[in-house]
Design a protein around this motif. Sequence first.
Motif, mmCIF file in Angstrom:
data_model
loop_
_atom_site.group_PDB
_atom_site.id
_atom_site.type_symbol
_atom_site.label_atom_id
_atom_site.label_comp_id
_atom_site.label_asym_id
_atom_site.label_seq_id
_atom_site.Cartn_x
_atom_site.Cartn_y
_atom_site.Cartn_z
ATOM 1 N N ARG A 5 18.480 20.623 -25.073
ATOM 2 C CA ARG A 5 19.502 19.570 -24.252
ATOM 3 C C ARG A 5 20.971 20.232 -24.727
ATOM 4 N N ASP A 6 22.150 19.674 -23.952
ATOM 5 C CA ASP A 6 23.317 20.099 -24.126
ATOM 6 C C ASP A 6 23.981 18.860 -24.745
ATOM 7 N N ASP A 7 25.382 18.870 -25.014
ATOM 8 C CA ASP A 7 26.162 17.698 -25.474
ATOM 9 C C ASP A 7 27.185 17.311 -24.485
ATOM 10 N N THR A 8 27.035 17.758 -23.336
ATOM 11 C CA THR A 8 28.069 17.808 -22.243
ATOM 12 C C THR A 8 27.269 16.715 -21.232
ATOM 13 N N PRO A 9 27.854 15.337 -21.305
ATOM 14 C CA PRO A 9 27.475 14.589 -20.626
ATOM 15 C C PRO A 9 27.947 14.610 -19.079
ATOM 16 N N SER A 10 27.291 14.474 -18.046
ATOM 17 C CA SER A 10 27.998 14.324 -16.637
ATOM 18 C C SER A 10 28.307 12.952 -16.539
ATOM 19 N N ARG A 11 29.581 13.191 -15.471
ATOM 20 C CA ARG A 11 30.249 11.805 -15.045
ATOM 21 C C ARG A 11 29.309 11.102 -13.938
ATOM 22 N N THR A 12 28.546 11.944 -13.105
ATOM 23 C CA THR A 12 27.827 11.276 -12.036
ATOM 24 C C THR A 12 26.344 11.675 -12.389
ATOM 25 N N PHE A 13 25.563 10.963 -11.499
ATOM 26 C CA PHE A 13 24.118 11.253 -11.474
ATOM 27 C C PHE A 13 23.888 12.419 -10.695
ATOM 28 N N PRO A 14 23.095 13.493 -11.175
ATOM 29 C CA PRO A 14 22.892 14.863 -10.683
ATOM 30 C C PRO A 14 21.690 14.465 -9.707
ATOM 31 N N LEU A 15 22.187 14.043 -8.522
ATOM 32 C CA LEU A 15 21.245 13.648 -7.500
ATOM 33 C C LEU A 15 20.595 15.075 -7.021
ATOM 34 N N VAL A 16 21.543 15.849 -6.682
ATOM 35 C CA VAL A 16 21.000 17.326 -6.087
ATOM 36 C C VAL A 16 20.028 18.209 -6.782
ATOM 37 N N THR A 17 20.417 17.883 -8.223
ATOM 38 C CA THR A 17 19.611 18.568 -9.283
ATOM 39 C C THR A 17 18.180 17.752 -9.269
ATOM 40 N N PHE A 18 18.261 16.616 -9.307
ATOM 41 C CA PHE A 18 17.129 15.854 -9.327
ATOM 42 C C PHE A 18 16.154 16.225 -8.132
ATOM 43 N N LEU A 19 16.841 16.126 -6.821
ATOM 44 C CA LEU A 19 16.190 16.283 -5.799
ATOM 45 C C LEU A 19 15.518 17.852 -5.488
ATOM 46 N N LEU A 20 16.203 18.776 -6.227
ATOM 47 C CA LEU A 20 15.755 20.303 -6.238
ATOM 48 C C LEU A 20 14.377 20.244 -7.350
ATOM 49 N N ILE A 21 14.570 19.533 -8.165
ATOM 50 C CA ILE A 21 13.428 19.691 -9.204
ATOM 51 C C ILE A 21 12.288 18.842 -8.654
ATOM 52 N N LEU A 22 12.518 17.890 -7.677
ATOM 53 C CA LEU A 22 11.351 17.172 -7.068
ATOM 54 C C LEU A 22 10.767 18.032 -5.947
ATOM 55 N N ALA A 23 11.740 18.835 -5.268
ATOM 56 C CA ALA A 23 11.183 19.659 -4.087
ATOM 57 C C ALA A 23 10.398 20.831 -4.879
ATOM 58 N N ASN A 24 10.572 21.388 -6.033
ATOM 59 C CA ASN A 24 9.759 22.487 -6.510
ATOM 60 C C ASN A 24 8.667 22.003 -7.006
ATOM 61 N N GLY A 25 8.695 20.723 -7.644
ATOM 62 C CA GLY A 25 7.347 20.109 -7.994
ATOM 63 C C GLY A 25 6.497 19.809 -6.875
ATOM 64 N N LEU A 26 6.955 19.267 -5.654
ATOM 65 C CA LEU A 26 5.994 19.038 -4.697
ATOM 66 C C LEU A 26 5.394 20.302 -4.170
ATOM 67 N N VAL A 27 6.295 21.485 -4.048
ATOM 68 C CA VAL A 27 5.726 22.825 -3.558
ATOM 69 C C VAL A 27 4.746 23.486 -4.570
ATOM 70 N N TYR A 108 27.650 22.115 -4.516
ATOM 71 C CA TYR A 108 26.764 22.526 -5.485
ATOM 72 C C TYR A 108 25.218 22.781 -4.833
ATOM 73 N N LEU A 109 25.011 22.194 -3.854
ATOM 74 C CA LEU A 109 23.805 22.627 -2.941
ATOM 75 C C LEU A 109 24.045 23.719 -2.530
ATOM 76 N N LEU A 110 25.065 23.816 -1.719
ATOM 77 C CA LEU A 110 25.311 25.316 -0.968
ATOM 78 C C LEU A 110 25.246 26.364 -2.111
ATOM 79 N N PHE A 111 26.027 26.363 -3.289
ATOM 80 C CA PHE A 111 26.059 27.275 -4.470
ATOM 81 C C PHE A 111 24.604 27.627 -4.695
ATOM 82 N N TYR A 112 23.784 26.701 -4.906
ATOM 83 C CA TYR A 112 22.552 26.793 -5.485
ATOM 84 C C TYR A 112 21.730 27.434 -4.550
ATOM 85 N N LEU A 113 21.568 27.188 -3.305
ATOM 86 C CA LEU A 113 20.953 27.997 -2.276
ATOM 87 C C LEU A 113 21.474 29.435 -1.960
#
Length: 227
Positions: A5-27, A108-113
């Motif tokens: 883990r790291d010690d840098t909290p995010s200010r918002t819920f990482p929705l896209v990161t969560f959905l990317l992980i979910l998509a990878n998991g489903l595949v 972020y999503l555009l950056f990731y893709l």
Amino acid sequence: MLPIRDDTPSRTFPLVTFLLILANGLVWLWELSLGGGAALNHFYYQFGFVPGVLTGTYQAPSWAIAPYFLTTLTSMFIHGSWGHILGNMLFLWIFGNNIEDHLGHSKYLLFYLASGVVAALVQLLSGPTSEVPTIGASGAIAAVMGAYFFLYPKAKVQTLVFFIFIAIVRLPAWIFLGIWFVMQLFEGTFGAAQGVAVWAHVGGFLFGVVIAWISSRRGRTRTEYEV
């Protein structure tokens, strides 16, 4: 080295990161349902990225998606083993939330893709006649790591270290990610990591650094203008 883990909290819920992980998991669950063998191999050649096909060295399989360039995207969601997907998703969760926080969900999503596509093309340059499918999210995740390296160099990363003994240490992000990047360069230069697309990692990481630099410059310029 394995980040915990790291010690840098995010200010918002990482929705896209969560959905990317979910998509990878489903595949991944779909891959498991294929049971291996010919069916899984067929899947790899249908959605995986084969550099030699894009360069015209080989003909695309009749069942591959079209246009074939789309495999630079689809290949990002395919993994080859439990260790492959779990390791990638761990890195994405630890470093992705802060980059999503910095860029915003859509950018972020555009950056990731885009990072995944860039990483695939860098891997193509290193082996333009390869007929082996390139799969995995690590090129895009490497870009996330590169952006983190630039934006949060002083953040602390709790790391599980395997070296003669096993220990948990806190390393500055620039050291942890810098060591990781140098290892990719070493393995790519001397061929020390057979079967791993290390040049995709290198290309993705550098792309992430560049995008983070551009975004930070734009943010600074906008702030100065508003003042």
